[in-house]
Design a protein around this motif. Structure first.
Motif, PDB file in Angstrom:
ATOM      1  N   SER A   1      -1.763   0.106  11.498  1.00  9.09           N
ATOM      2  CA  SER A   1      -1.105  -1.816  10.922  1.00  9.09           C
ATOM      3  C   SER A   1      -0.261  -1.554  10.053  1.00  9.09           C
ATOM      4  N   LEU A   2      -0.387  -0.020   9.202  1.00 11.37           N
ATOM      5  CA  LEU A   2       0.521  -0.148   7.719  1.00 11.37           C
ATOM      6  C   LEU A   2       2.374   0.482   9.051  1.00 11.37           C
ATOM      7  N   LYS A   3       1.768   0.863  10.086  1.00 11.60           N
ATOM      8  CA  LYS A   3       2.900   1.884  10.848  1.00 11.60           C
ATOM      9  C   LYS A   3       3.684   1.326  11.337  1.00 11.60           C
ATOM     10  N   ARG A   4       3.231  -0.466  11.850  1.00 14.73           N
ATOM     11  CA  ARG A   4       3.503  -1.156  12.707  1.00 14.73           C
ATOM     12  C   ARG A   4       3.773  -2.409  11.533  1.00 14.73           C
ATOM     13  N   TRP A   5       3.646  -2.538  10.758  1.00 12.47           N
ATOM     14  CA  TRP A   5       3.987  -3.958  10.232  1.00 12.47           C
ATOM     15  C   TRP A   5       5.523  -3.187  10.131  1.00 12.47           C
ATOM     16  N   LYS A   6       6.250  -5.373   9.790  1.00 17.74           N
ATOM     17  CA  LYS A   6       7.908  -5.194   9.486  1.00 17.74           C
ATOM     18  C   LYS A   6       7.781  -6.376   8.211  1.00 17.74           C
ATOM     19  N   PRO A   7       8.466  -5.685   7.664  1.00 19.32           N
ATOM     20  CA  PRO A   7       8.866  -6.523   6.683  1.00 19.32           C
ATOM     21  C   PRO A   7       9.438  -7.946   7.583  1.00 19.32           C
ATOM     22  N   GLY A   8       8.190  -9.503   6.712  1.00 20.26           N
ATOM     23  CA  GLY A   8       9.242 -10.875   7.396  1.00 20.26           C
ATOM     24  C   GLY A   8       7.611 -11.230   8.012  1.00 20.26           C
ATOM     25  N   THR A   9       6.942 -10.128   8.134  1.00 22.61           N
ATOM     26  CA  THR A   9       5.277 -10.333   9.465  1.00 22.61           C
ATOM     27  C   THR A   9       4.380 -10.694   8.991  1.00 22.61           C
ATOM     28  N   ASP A  10       3.042 -11.126   9.094  1.00 29.90           N
ATOM     29  CA  ASP A  10       2.265 -11.385   8.188  1.00 29.90           C
ATOM     30  C   ASP A  10       1.509  -9.824   9.176  1.00 29.90           C
ATOM     31  N   LEU A  11       0.627  -9.744   7.916  1.00 26.92           N
ATOM     32  CA  LEU A  11      -0.089  -7.965   7.493  1.00 26.92           C
ATOM     33  C   LEU A  11      -1.696  -8.216   8.267  1.00 26.92           C
ATOM     34  N   PRO A  12      -2.480  -7.773   8.796  1.00 27.45           N
ATOM     35  CA  PRO A  12      -3.571  -7.727   9.116  1.00 27.45           C
ATOM     36  C   PRO A  12      -4.226  -6.499   7.925  1.00 27.45           C
ATOM     37  N   TYR A  13      -5.591  -7.754   7.612  1.00 27.27           N
ATOM     38  CA  TYR A  13      -5.558  -7.026   6.364  1.00 27.27           C
ATOM     39  C   TYR A  13      -7.779  -6.352   5.838  1.00 27.27           C
ATOM     40  N   VAL A  14      -7.607  -5.254   5.355  1.00 25.98           N
ATOM     41  CA  VAL A  14      -9.560  -5.498   5.612  1.00 25.98           C
ATOM     42  C   VAL A  14     -10.140  -4.828   4.548  1.00 25.98           C
TER      43      VAL A  14
ATOM     44  N   LEU B   1       3.740 -10.408   0.538  1.00 27.96           N
ATOM     45  CA  LEU B   1       4.746  -9.075   1.319  1.00 27.96           C
ATOM     46  C   LEU B   1       6.175  -9.193   0.603  1.00 27.96           C
ATOM     47  N   LYS B   2       6.232  -8.032   0.453  1.00 27.47           N
ATOM     48  CA  LYS B   2       7.446  -7.446   0.656  1.00 27.47           C
ATOM     49  C   LYS B   2       7.184  -5.708   0.379  1.00 27.47           C
ATOM     50  N   ALA B   3       8.812  -4.834   1.452  1.00 24.14           N
ATOM     51  CA  ALA B   3       8.480  -3.937   1.327  1.00 24.14           C
ATOM     52  C   ALA B   3       8.597  -3.251   0.188  1.00 24.14           C
ATOM     53  N   ASP B   4       7.631  -2.291   0.148  1.00 26.44           N
ATOM     54  CA  ASP B   4       9.017  -1.468  -0.813  1.00 26.44           C
ATOM     55  C   ASP B   4      10.029  -0.166  -0.809  1.00 26.44           C
ATOM     56  N   ARG B   5       9.854   0.663  -1.099  1.00 27.85           N
ATOM     57  CA  ARG B   5      11.210   1.562  -1.232  1.00 27.85           C
ATOM     58  C   ARG B   5      10.989   2.525   0.449  1.00 27.85           C
ATOM     59  N   ALA B   6       9.567   2.911   0.504  1.00 24.06           N
ATOM     60  CA  ALA B   6       9.661   3.397   1.817  1.00 24.06           C
ATOM     61  C   ALA B   6       9.076   2.831   3.239  1.00 24.06           C
ATOM     62  N   GLY B   7       8.973   1.736   2.907  1.00 24.95           N
ATOM     63  CA  GLY B   7       8.946  -0.080   3.603  1.00 24.95           C
ATOM     64  C   GLY B   7       7.555  -0.183   4.301  1.00 24.95           C
ATOM     65  N   GLN B   8       7.056   0.506   3.319  1.00 29.66           N
ATOM     66  CA  GLN B   8       5.514   0.014   3.346  1.00 29.66           C
ATOM     67  C   GLN B   8       5.649  -1.382   3.060  1.00 29.66           C
ATOM     68  N   PRO B   9       4.670  -1.821   3.251  1.00 23.91           N
ATOM     69  CA  PRO B   9       4.013  -3.187   2.800  1.00 23.91           C
ATOM     70  C   PRO B   9       3.469  -3.168   0.684  1.00 23.91           C
ATOM     71  N   LEU B  10       3.461  -4.087   0.153  1.00 18.95           N
ATOM     72  CA  LEU B  10       3.618  -4.273  -0.736  1.00 18.95           C
ATOM     73  C   LEU B  10       2.900  -5.673  -1.473  1.00 18.95           C
ATOM     74  N   LEU B  11       1.813  -5.547  -1.888  1.00 19.60           N
ATOM     75  CA  LEU B  11       1.716  -6.874  -1.954  1.00 19.60           C
ATOM     76  C   LEU B  11       2.041  -7.664  -3.035  1.00 19.60           C
ATOM     77  N   LEU B  12       2.196  -9.184  -2.770  1.00 17.66           N
ATOM     78  CA  LEU B  12       2.861  -9.286  -4.353  1.00 17.66           C
ATOM     79  C   LEU B  12       1.752  -9.855  -4.834  1.00 17.66           C
ATOM     80  N   PRO B  13       1.866 -11.166  -6.220  1.00 20.31           N
ATOM     81  CA  PRO B  13       0.862 -11.695  -6.642  1.00 20.31           C
ATOM     82  C   PRO B  13      -0.098 -12.597  -5.960  1.00 20.31           C
ATOM     83  N   PRO B  14       0.739 -13.486  -5.510  1.00 23.66           N
ATOM     84  CA  PRO B  14      -0.155 -14.056  -4.703  1.00 23.66           C
ATOM     85  C   PRO B  14      -1.837 -13.681  -3.724  1.00 23.66           C
TER      86      PRO B  14
END
Length: 137
Positions: free
Chosen positions: A5-18, A36-49
């Protein structure tokens, strides 16, 4: 969270999460792109909400052995109650709820049982978890 899921995630899209809820229970959800927003490596970073929503879900569905201040806050917010409303529902004072949430006091065995009953009822009846902080009306 699976690596696929992490490898396929693109900024601006929902993220399946378990999330794990203990005792081998899993809960699969979809985190909205706005949380969500992308960190420096492009991985999803969870925002406070997103973090608040996950905390609330854990408070509703996880079988924690110990009642922590975070659990009390998350449960109260998940059911959409102020400290005063929450206290009335549990048969304690608002100051007692405040002390639980700050970690200055632990719930009595009777209060802990009431918290567990509220958690179970909320989980069974369904609660909307939107990740936003609720403000007292």
């Amino acid at each position: 969270m699976p690596n696929a899921s992490l490898k396929r995630w693109k900024p601006g899209t929902d993220l399946p999460y378990v999330i794990t809820l203990g005792d081998q229970a899993l809960l699969a959800i979809s985190l909205p792109a706005a949380w969500l927003k992308a960190d420096r490596a492009g991985q999803p970073l969870l925002l406070p909400p997103a973090v608040r929503a996950l905390d609330r879900l854990r408070a509703l569905f996880a079988n924690q052995r110990q009642i922590t201040p975070g659990f009390v806050v998350s449960l109260r917010e998940a059911v959409g109650l102020t400290q005063e409303q929450f206290a009335r529902r549990l048969g304690v004072s608002k100051m007692t709820v405040s002390r639980w949430e700050c970690g200055r006091m632990l719930p009595s065995p009777a209060a802990a049982a009431a918290l567990r009953r509220l958690q179970k009822k909320a989980g069974q009846t369904g609660v909307i978890i939107n990740g936003e902080r609720r403000t007292a009306a």
